[in-house]
Write an enzyme that holds these catalytic residues in place. Structure first.
Site, PDB file in Angstrom:
ATOM      1  N   SER A   1       0.853  -1.184   0.000  1.00 54.68           N
ATOM      2  CA  SER A   1       0.000   0.000   0.000  1.00 54.68           C
ATOM      3  C   SER A   1       0.901   1.250   0.000  1.00 54.68           C
ATOM      4  O   SER A   1       1.903   1.263  -0.698  1.00 54.68           O
ATOM      5  CB  SER A   1      -0.955  -0.046   1.192  1.00 54.68           C
TER       6      SER A   1
ATOM      7  N   ASP B   1      -7.669  -5.109  -6.870  1.00 54.32           N
ATOM      8  CA  ASP B   1      -7.350  -4.030  -5.941  1.00 54.32           C
ATOM      9  C   ASP B   1      -7.510  -2.676  -6.634  1.00 54.32           C
ATOM     10  O   ASP B   1      -6.775  -2.373  -7.569  1.00 54.32           O
ATOM     11  CB  ASP B   1      -5.901  -4.194  -5.465  1.00 54.32           C
TER      12      ASP B   1
ATOM     13  N   HIS C   1      -5.692  -6.267  -2.646  1.00 54.41           N
ATOM     14  CA  HIS C   1      -4.695  -5.349  -2.095  1.00 54.41           C
ATOM     15  C   HIS C   1      -3.662  -6.089  -1.248  1.00 54.41           C
ATOM     16  O   HIS C   1      -4.004  -6.726  -0.254  1.00 54.41           O
ATOM     17  CB  HIS C   1      -5.447  -4.324  -1.237  1.00 54.41           C
TER      18      HIS C   1
END
Ligand SMILES: *[C@@H]1O[C@H](CO)[C@@H](O)[C@H](O)[C@H]1NC(C)=O
Ligand SMILES: *[C@@H]1O[C@H](CO)[C@@H](O)[C@H](O)[C@H]1NC(C)=O
Ligand SMILES: *[C@@H]1O[C@H](CO)[C@@H](O)[C@H](O)[C@H]1NC(C)=O
Ligand SMILES: *[C@@H]1O[C@H](CO)[C@@H](O)[C@H](O)[C@H]1NC(C)=O
Ligand SMILES: *[C@@H]1O[C@H](CO)[C@@H](O)[C@H](O)[C@H]1NC(C)=O
Ligand SMILES: *[C@@H]1O[C@H](CO)[C@@H](O)[C@H](O)[C@H]1NC(C)=O
Length: 496
Positions: A176, A438, A463
């Site tokens: 991320s 994602d 993700h």
């Protein structure tokens, strides 16, 4: 619904903070940060926290103030003759020590006999550079300072552990926002960081991240193969919009609102629509990953099971949509749907370290550096068009002050993109990993640009899915992605 009622349940050791209440997902950020934690780790297994004396302001040589930054070490696999050092870069939530014993990077560490270190990001978790998170104090919160923290940390660890700086190879990992940081470390500090594995990292700062909900819709389509699920969501949403004017009391009942919609302000209504969409965002962003789940009772909430429920129920589209909303409320232990804009802003204005568990800090970073606002302005008619960019800009202004207006945010975004290169990034020995399910992949590197900085785009995964420990039910594409990264590391590190 938004960050209401926070209960920090402290389990056996204080390093494991669990949040069991309040909305779990907002502004594309899951509570506690977008990267989850690997599951099945007992509390006594994790190494203790260590503290590093860190400089407060890396841009000011004359400012000698310092603070204590938290980090963790696992040296069990380390071979001091040939082993590299793996660094898990912390991000927009507490650094979770469970990562020190489990996860794909630990498997790689076992193989390449690496030392594993995780450094918490300043202003998150227990790494507190200032007394509180007042807007003035947040001036030291930025990706620039966070990258400089890493550089200072690496230089100091090289001395502390007697690593020969000309020989030791540090490899950065991150998922991320830390995935972005891991890549940017190769741009800013290539002499300190030898290679990076950048998972699900957005590289392009962008004010109106309207592509986010486009991917949400595409992912639902991709996973369910029939168009019936999207049809039902769309129909349900149309009914919500119609009832909002005609008979909001029905919505109060079906969506379990905390206060009647007839009393709602314009921003409340936007927040209500954003809340319904957020539930789908959360569903998609983490679909079938192998993250630890706070409430295992809801482990079966996936795109497939939810779509099955929506399609197969004989309820009206509205009732089916409301049922999903109810499940998501129960999942986060909320008794009613709190869409109050004012109470959300009040919470985000709270400057105490514990009040929003990093939520305020992350919003600050979006308002000053990244944007990333997941608006309803995309080419997708699933969730209406109720929460456009002005709704999010308004939040920056209402939380941090008049100065944080659209022009201000755009200037920050422009700086971020020129500072790191956005999608024009050129740094060798970085591997970018993204999943098609994602929504964040829309701002990341999903195509191979150069052999020395390849991209792996995993069809069907969510993700940061590549970072969690592998399991039997993983799709073949995900298994292959983990293997490809291992092969790259082996080539780059010249280790078998
Ligand atoms: C869920 O919420 C109820 C009422 O708000 C509270 O009593 C209970 O402790 C909460 N449970 C968890 C696991 O947070
Ligand atoms: C490497 O590890 C061995 C065995 O633990 C130890 O004897 C040696 O002193 C270490 N060498 C360095 C340079 O730290
Ligand atoms: C490092 O991780 C391994 C694998 O989970 C674990 O067995 C070991 O206890 C860990 N070492 C430390 C110091 O935490
Ligand atoms: C998830 O499993 C529970 C039983 O454990 C079941 O009651 C529920 O309907 C399931 N949810 C979905 C969306 O399939
Ligand atoms: C929906 O209605 C059909 C026909 O009446 C019935 O066969 C089916 O079991 C119902 N489905 C559910 C989930 O109630
Ligand atoms: C801010 O949050 C803290 C911790 O949750 C709480 O104790 C305090 O009352 C809040 N302050 C305000 C002004 O709401």
């Amino acid at each position: 619904m938004l960050f209401r009622l926070y209960f920090l349940i402290v389990l056996l050791i204080p390093a494991f903070l669990e949040v069991n209440c309040g909305k779990q997902f907002r502004l594309g950020r899951a509570k506690g940060g977008n990267l989850g934690a690997p599951q099945g780790v007992a509390h006594e297994e994790v190494p203790p926290a260590k503290w590093f004396k860190q400089k407060l302001d890396h841009s000011a040589p004359t400012d000698l103030r310092t603070w204590k930054q938290r980090y963790f070490i696992n040296d069990t696999f380390y071979d001091n003759k040939s082993g590299p050092v793996f660094l898990m870069v912390g991000g927009e939530g507490p650094a979770d020590p469970r990562w020190m014993v489990k996860g794909t990077w630990i498997d790689y560490a076992r193989k390449f006999r690496a030392m594993c270190i995780m450094l918490e990001h300043r202003y998150y978790g227990e790494s507190h550079p200032t007394d509180d998170v007042s807007t003035k104090n947040l001036q030291y919160l930025s990706s620039y300072q966070a990258l400089a923290d890493v550089a200072n940390f690496i230089s100091s660890m090289n001395i502390e552990y007697g690593f020969d700086p000309s020989r030791i190879k540090w490899v950065a990992f991150g998922g991320s926002y830390p995935g972005s940081l891991a890549a940017w470390l190769r741009v800013k500090y290539p002499h300190l960081v030898f290679a990076s594995v950048s998972s699900s990292g957005p590289l392009l700062a962008k004010l109106d991240f309207k592509e986010y909900y486009e991917v949400v819709a595409n992912a639902i389509q991709e996973k369910t193969t029939s168009s019936n699920c999207l049809k039902k969501v769309r129909a349900g949403h149309k009914q919500v919009v119609a009832l909002m004017n005609a008979n909001p009391r029905v919505l109060d009942k079906e969506f379990r609102t905390c206060k009647p919609l007839s009393t709602a302000s314009k921003n409340d209504i936007k927040n209500f629509y954003n809340g319904i969409a957020d539930d789908f965002a959360e569903l998609v962003q983490y679909n079938e990953d192998n993250r630890m789940s706070l409430n295992t009772k809801y482990k079966n909430i996936t795109i497939n099971t939810v779509c099955d429920m929506l399609i197969n129920s004989n309820d009206t589209a509205l009732k089916a949509l409301a049922k999903f909303n109810s499940i998501m409320l129960d999942k986060s232990n909320q008794t009613c749907m709190d869409y109050s804009y004012d109470s959300m802003i009040r919470e985000m204005r709270n400057i105490s370290w514990t009040s929003t568990e990093g939520g305020r800090q992350w919003i600050y970073q979006t308002c000053t550096e990244f944007g990333f606002y997941q608006t309803s302005s995309g080419e997708v008619d699933l969730f209406g068009d109720q929460f456009g960019i002005d709704f999010f800009v308004q939040q920056c202004v209402d939380i941090f002050g008049k100065k944080f207006n659209k022009d201000f945010i755009n200037k920050g975004i422009k700086w971020t993109n020129s500072e790191y290169g956005a999608m024009e990034i050129t740094a060798p020995k970085v591997v970018y990993v993204h999943g098609s399910v994602d929504p964040w992949h829309a701002l990341g590197m999903t195509k191979t640009r150069a052999n020395d900085a390849p991209a792996i785009f995993v069809k069907g995964s969510a993700h940061c899915a590549d970072m969690y420990p592998g399991r039997d039910s993983d799709i073949a594409e995900l298994v292959r992605a983990r293997e490809s990264v291992e092969i790259l590391l082996s080539q780059w590190l010249q280790l078998p």
